[in-house]
Write an enzyme that holds these catalytic residues in place. Structure first.
Site, PDB file in Angstrom:
ATOM      1  N   THR A   1       0.841  -1.193   0.000  1.00 12.50           N
ATOM      2  CA  THR A   1       0.000   0.000   0.000  1.00 12.50           C
ATOM      3  C   THR A   1       0.876   1.242   0.000  1.00 12.50           C
ATOM      4  OG1 THR A   1      -1.944   1.031   0.980  1.00 12.50           O
ATOM      5  CG2 THR A   1      -0.394   0.035   2.525  1.00 12.50           C
TER       6      THR A   1
ATOM      7  N   GLY B   1     -16.918   1.429  -2.071  1.00 12.41           N
ATOM      8  CA  GLY B   1     -15.486   1.189  -1.924  1.00 12.41           C
ATOM      9  C   GLY B   1     -15.171  -0.021  -1.063  1.00 12.41           C
TER      10      GLY B   1
ATOM     11  N   LYS C   1       3.760   1.354  -3.687  1.00 11.74           N
ATOM     12  CA  LYS C   1       3.223   0.601  -4.838  1.00 11.74           C
ATOM     13  C   LYS C   1       4.083   0.722  -6.098  1.00 11.74           C
ATOM     14  CE  LYS C   1      -1.642   0.481  -3.505  1.00 11.74           C
ATOM     15  NZ  LYS C   1      -3.015   0.746  -3.903  1.00 11.74           N
TER      16      LYS C   1
ATOM     17  N   GLY D   1      -3.282   7.774  -7.689  1.00  7.36           N
ATOM     18  CA  GLY D   1      -2.911   6.359  -7.836  1.00  7.36           C
ATOM     19  C   GLY D   1      -4.103   5.462  -8.106  1.00  7.36           C
ATOM     20  N   ALA D   2      -5.190   5.645  -7.329  1.00  9.21           N
ATOM     21  CA  ALA D   2      -6.372   4.788  -7.513  1.00  9.21           C
ATOM     22  C   ALA D   2      -6.993   5.039  -8.880  1.00  9.21           C
ATOM     23  CB  ALA D   2      -7.385   5.068  -6.400  1.00  9.21           C
TER      24      ALA D   2
ATOM     25  N   ASN E   1     -10.051  16.508 -12.631  1.00  9.83           N
ATOM     26  CA  ASN E   1      -9.177  16.568 -11.455  1.00  9.83           C
ATOM     27  C   ASN E   1      -8.928  18.019 -11.070  1.00  9.83           C
ATOM     28  OD1 ASN E   1      -7.650  15.130  -9.514  1.00  9.83           O
ATOM     29  ND2 ASN E   1      -5.740  15.703 -10.549  1.00  9.83           N
ATOM     30  N   ARG E   2      -8.572  18.219  -9.781  1.00 11.55           N
ATOM     31  CA  ARG E   2      -8.215  19.561  -9.318  1.00 11.55           C
ATOM     32  C   ARG E   2      -6.981  20.037 -10.079  1.00 11.55           C
ATOM     33  NH1 ARG E   2      -6.454  19.926  -3.144  1.00 11.55           N
ATOM     34  NH2 ARG E   2      -4.919  18.470  -3.981  1.00 11.55           N
TER      35      ARG E   2
ATOM     36  N   ALA F   1      -7.234  11.940 -10.299  1.00 17.24           N
ATOM     37  CA  ALA F   1      -6.218  11.423 -11.233  1.00 17.24           C
ATOM     38  C   ALA F   1      -4.998  10.912 -10.457  1.00 17.24           C
ATOM     39  CB  ALA F   1      -5.811  12.530 -12.210  1.00 17.24           C
TER      40      ALA F   1
ATOM     41  N   TYR G   1     -13.918   4.006   1.416  1.00 15.11           N
ATOM     42  CA  TYR G   1     -14.682   2.969   2.122  1.00 15.11           C
ATOM     43  C   TYR G   1     -14.996   3.334   3.570  1.00 15.11           C
ATOM     44  CZ  TYR G   1      -9.804   1.751   3.055  1.00 15.11           C
ATOM     45  OH  TYR G   1      -8.470   1.808   3.373  1.00 15.11           O
TER      46      TYR G   1
HETATM   47  P1  NAP Z   1      -3.652   9.870  -4.300  1.00 12.60           P
HETATM   48  O1  NAP Z   1      -2.799   9.177  -5.291  1.00 12.60           O
HETATM   49  O2  NAP Z   1      -3.008  10.694  -3.253  1.00 12.60           O
HETATM   50  O3  NAP Z   1      -4.675  10.803  -5.143  1.00 12.60           O
HETATM   51  C1  NAP Z   1      -5.520  11.692  -4.469  1.00 12.60           C
HETATM   52  C2  NAP Z   1      -6.537  12.269  -5.434  1.00 12.60           C
HETATM   53  O4  NAP Z   1      -7.436  13.086  -4.658  1.00 12.60           O
HETATM   54  C3  NAP Z   1      -5.936  13.183  -6.492  1.00 12.60           C
HETATM   55  O5  NAP Z   1      -6.711  13.151  -7.659  1.00 12.60           O
HETATM   56  C4  NAP Z   1      -6.071  14.562  -5.819  1.00 12.60           C
HETATM   57  O6  NAP Z   1      -6.148  15.651  -6.730  1.00 12.60           O
HETATM   58  C5  NAP Z   1      -7.410  14.417  -5.148  1.00 12.60           C
HETATM   59  N1  NAP Z   1      -7.579  15.365  -4.060  1.00 12.60           N
HETATM   60  C6  NAP Z   1      -6.989  15.324  -2.841  1.00 12.60           C
HETATM   61  N2  NAP Z   1      -7.416  16.358  -2.092  1.00 12.60           N
HETATM   62  C7  NAP Z   1      -8.287  17.073  -2.862  1.00 12.60           C
HETATM   63  C8  NAP Z   1      -9.083  18.236  -2.643  1.00 12.60           C
HETATM   64  N3  NAP Z   1      -9.045  18.882  -1.472  1.00 12.60           N
HETATM   65  N4  NAP Z   1      -9.887  18.658  -3.643  1.00 12.60           N
HETATM   66  C9  NAP Z   1      -9.947  18.016  -4.818  1.00 12.60           C
HETATM   67  N5  NAP Z   1      -9.217  16.895  -5.092  1.00 12.60           N
HETATM   68  C10 NAP Z   1      -8.398  16.431  -4.114  1.00 12.60           C
HETATM   69  O7  NAP Z   1      -4.598   8.846  -3.525  1.00 12.60           O
HETATM   70  P2  NAP Z   1      -5.141   7.434  -4.071  1.00 12.60           P
HETATM   71  O8  NAP Z   1      -4.204   6.354  -3.693  1.00 12.60           O
HETATM   72  O9  NAP Z   1      -5.544   7.606  -5.466  1.00 12.60           O
HETATM   73  O10 NAP Z   1      -6.442   7.223  -3.131  1.00 12.60           O
HETATM   74  C11 NAP Z   1      -7.591   8.031  -3.295  1.00 12.60           C
HETATM   75  C12 NAP Z   1      -8.769   7.465  -2.531  1.00 12.60           C
HETATM   76  O11 NAP Z   1      -9.141   6.195  -3.036  1.00 12.60           O
HETATM   77  C13 NAP Z   1      -8.519   7.262  -1.045  1.00 12.60           C
HETATM   78  O12 NAP Z   1      -9.650   7.699  -0.346  1.00 12.60           O
HETATM   79  C14 NAP Z   1      -8.356   5.763  -0.911  1.00 12.60           C
HETATM   80  O13 NAP Z   1      -8.757   5.304   0.369  1.00 12.60           O
HETATM   81  C15 NAP Z   1      -9.315   5.275  -1.975  1.00 12.60           C
HETATM   82  N6  NAP Z   1      -8.973   3.911  -2.432  1.00 12.60           N
HETATM   83  C16 NAP Z   1      -9.888   2.919  -2.203  1.00 12.60           C
HETATM   84  C17 NAP Z   1      -9.632   1.631  -2.615  1.00 12.60           C
HETATM   85  C18 NAP Z   1     -10.648   0.559  -2.338  1.00 12.60           C
HETATM   86  O14 NAP Z   1     -10.310  -0.634  -2.410  1.00 12.60           O
HETATM   87  N7  NAP Z   1     -11.876   0.912  -2.066  1.00 12.60           N
HETATM   88  C19 NAP Z   1      -8.430   1.319  -3.261  1.00 12.60           C
HETATM   89  C20 NAP Z   1      -7.511   2.360  -3.504  1.00 12.60           C
HETATM   90  C21 NAP Z   1      -7.808   3.654  -3.072  1.00 12.60           C
HETATM   91  P3  NAP Z   1      -4.805  16.469  -7.145  1.00 12.60           P
HETATM   92  O15 NAP Z   1      -4.145  15.645  -8.228  1.00 12.60           O
HETATM   93  O16 NAP Z   1      -5.346  17.752  -7.665  1.00 12.60           O
HETATM   94  O17 NAP Z   1      -3.963  16.607  -5.928  1.00 12.60           O
END
Ligand code: NAP
Length: 483
Positions: free
Chosen positions: A279, A450, A283, A346-347, A366-367, A344, A429
């Protein structure tokens, strides 16, 4: 042995703790320094009140305890408490008091000679253990590993000092947690647990016995885990351990806090770890160590599941499959042809690639527009600013992949109007119903959660690890709001 540390302020409180935890433990440690001053005098009564062996400990503040009076008073209290039928007494390695040692020997109370180091693993740890053991006492080293390299030193104790039969080694803090759960793999006589107010890295007696079955771990037990940072509150052990137990697979799955992926692969070799989940933030960092990766790992550029084969490590990405599983039929039947992906990060990479591989049209909003554009260019999708969400209300599917709504009531696409034709997929989730999902529900949209993706990707990892399907009859129990 699983040892419950008794930190109650009265003897009665500690007796209650013994009663509640009785079925999980083999031995207790009475922390006399945690008792009220007037209760400390009753310490000698304690062993006769329970039918488990007890360790007598009066820990001073400099070693992480609560005893604040003079050393003279501590020695007097120790001597007095030794009138009780304790099985062991814990004396620090700088405590030299012949009368205490003499009394312990006369009463057949074994001496645990302890060293506490909160700064890291002592350089002379092997020598220290040998020196104490040569005097016929049980060496105990409680240290605070600062990273995986320190953990490697601790796990080398077993093979380096196999001749020292009785020794106690415990790693504190989050890096140290594997030494508690795998105490048998480190060659430690016992592992310490608490019942409440767990400090970082501590494991409750119930979890140690029922979830990790730490006392059942033997030479044949396969080790699995999840690497990340932070990772201690991961749900994954709550999925895999009950699954292993249900199918009688001799294996344990534990959180592994990792600072350096390079060092972790050395530890994985030392402990012969059979496979692990990956995680945030590792990754991508695991990729150079993998001998084989799937097409999805290559496309997404990240791996969340690694399995040992005879000659190399093999990587896959079950987030990809866990995400797409509930959509596959709808995509195949063309009930879903277009999607709006919010985020946009990792997920989102796994989500967009999975949808594109299933020929779904995708708009990424995306932001940070640049980030969306980069992902869109790679995947032949379209990119836009998150502010323009409402321009895309004609899509079939909306996937929310940002972290917005996890820690707050915020809705990342508050202007977007949901309707009953939409399928809405929230990756967050915890909580199960984010503000956005509450709105989608009110509009009669179809909802995908989720938590189901998390569980599905966990089941797929279970298959990759054990070679068996996850047992259908097993109900996974974890409280999403509480952990
Ligand atoms: P990440 O790589 O850090 O990406 C975060 C994303 O959220 C980016 O698109 C970021 O936009 C956006 N963001 C963060 N703060 C923001 C704000 N204040 N306003 C608008 N956009 C914002 O994180 P990740 O690994 O992709 O994970 C994202 C979510 O998915 C988490 O909640 C995680 O728990 C969930 N997830 C769930 C599963 C599951 O099995 N259900 C699996 C993986 C992930 P910017 O690019 O503009 O910063």
């Amino acid at each position: 042995m699983i040892c419950l540390v008794l930190s109650g302020s009265t003897i009665e409180e500690n007796l209650k703790l013994v009663e509640t935890n009785y079925r999980y433990i083999d031995i207790v440690e009475l922390r006399v320094d945690k008792l009220n001053a007037e209760q400390q005098k009753r310490a000698k009564e304690f062993p006769a009140l329970i039918d488990l062996p007890a360790i007598l400990t009066i820990r001073r503040q400099s070693d992480g305890g609560s005893f604040s009076s003079s050393e003279k008073n501590r020695h007097a209290l120790l001597e007095e408490a030794l009138d009780g039928d304790f099985a062991y007494v814990d004396l620090e390695d700088d405590l030299k008091k012949v009368s205490i040692e003499q009394k312990a020997k006369e009463k057949n109370i074994k001496i645990i000679r302890s060293r506490h180091d909160f700064k890291g693993v002592p350089d002379d740890i092997f020598h220290l253990i040998l020196k104490i053991a040569s005097k016929g006492e049980i060496p105990k080293i409680a240290t605070m590993p600062q990273g995986v390299d320190d953990l490697i030193t601790l796990f080398r104790v077993k093979e380096e000092l196999a001749q020292v039969e009785n020794k106690i080694v415990v790693g504190m803090g989050e890096y140290g947690q594997p030494t508690r759960i795998l105490y048998k793999k480190i060659g430690s006589l016992l592992t310490y647990c608490s019942s409440d107010n767990l400090s970082l890295g501590q494991v409750s007696a119930k979890r140690m016995k029922e979830l990790y079955r730490a006392d059942k771990i033997d030479d044949n037990t396969r080790i699995y885990g999840i690497i990340g940072n932070p990772v201690i509150h991961s749900f994954s052990p709550l999925i895999h351990n009950p699954g292993f137990q249900f199918i009688k697979f001799n294996a344990v799955y534990l959180p592994l806090t990792v600072d350096s992926v390079r060092s972790f692969f050395i530890l994985a070799q030392l402990l012969q770890i059979s496979g692990f989940s990956v995680t945030v933030p590792h990754k991508q960092a695991v990729l150079p160590y993998l001998g084989k990766i799937t097409r999805e790992v290559k496309q997404i550029g990240s791996c969340n599941t690694v399995v040992r084969t005879k000659t190399f490590w093999s990587g896959t990405n079950t987030d990809y499959y866990g995400f797409i599983a509930p959509l596959e039929q709808m995509l195949e039947e063309k009930r879903i042809k277009s999607a709006l992906v919010v985020g946009a990060g990792g997920a989102a990479r796994a989500v967009v690639w999975a949808l594109r591989n299933h020929r779904c049209k995708v708009v990424i909003i995306n932001r940070n527009l640049e980030r969306a554009k980069n992902l869109a260019a790679e995947t032949m999708a379209t990119a836009d600013s998150i502010k323009n969400a409402s321009l895309y209300e004609d899509v079939d599917l909306i996937v929310q992949t940002t972290s917005v709504g996890m820690m707050s009531e915020e809705d990342p696409i508050a202007d977007f109007n949901f309707n009953e034709n939409h399928v809405v997929y929230e990756l967050i989730y915890r909580p199960k119903y984010t503000t956005m999902m509450k709105r989608a529900k009110a509009a009669n949209a179809s909802l995908l959660f989720g938590i189901d993706m998390l569980i599905k990707q966990g089941f797929l990892q279970f298959e990759a690890f054990s070679g068996y399907h996850y047992p259908k009859r097993l109900k996974i129990e974890f409280d999403l709001e509480e952990d």
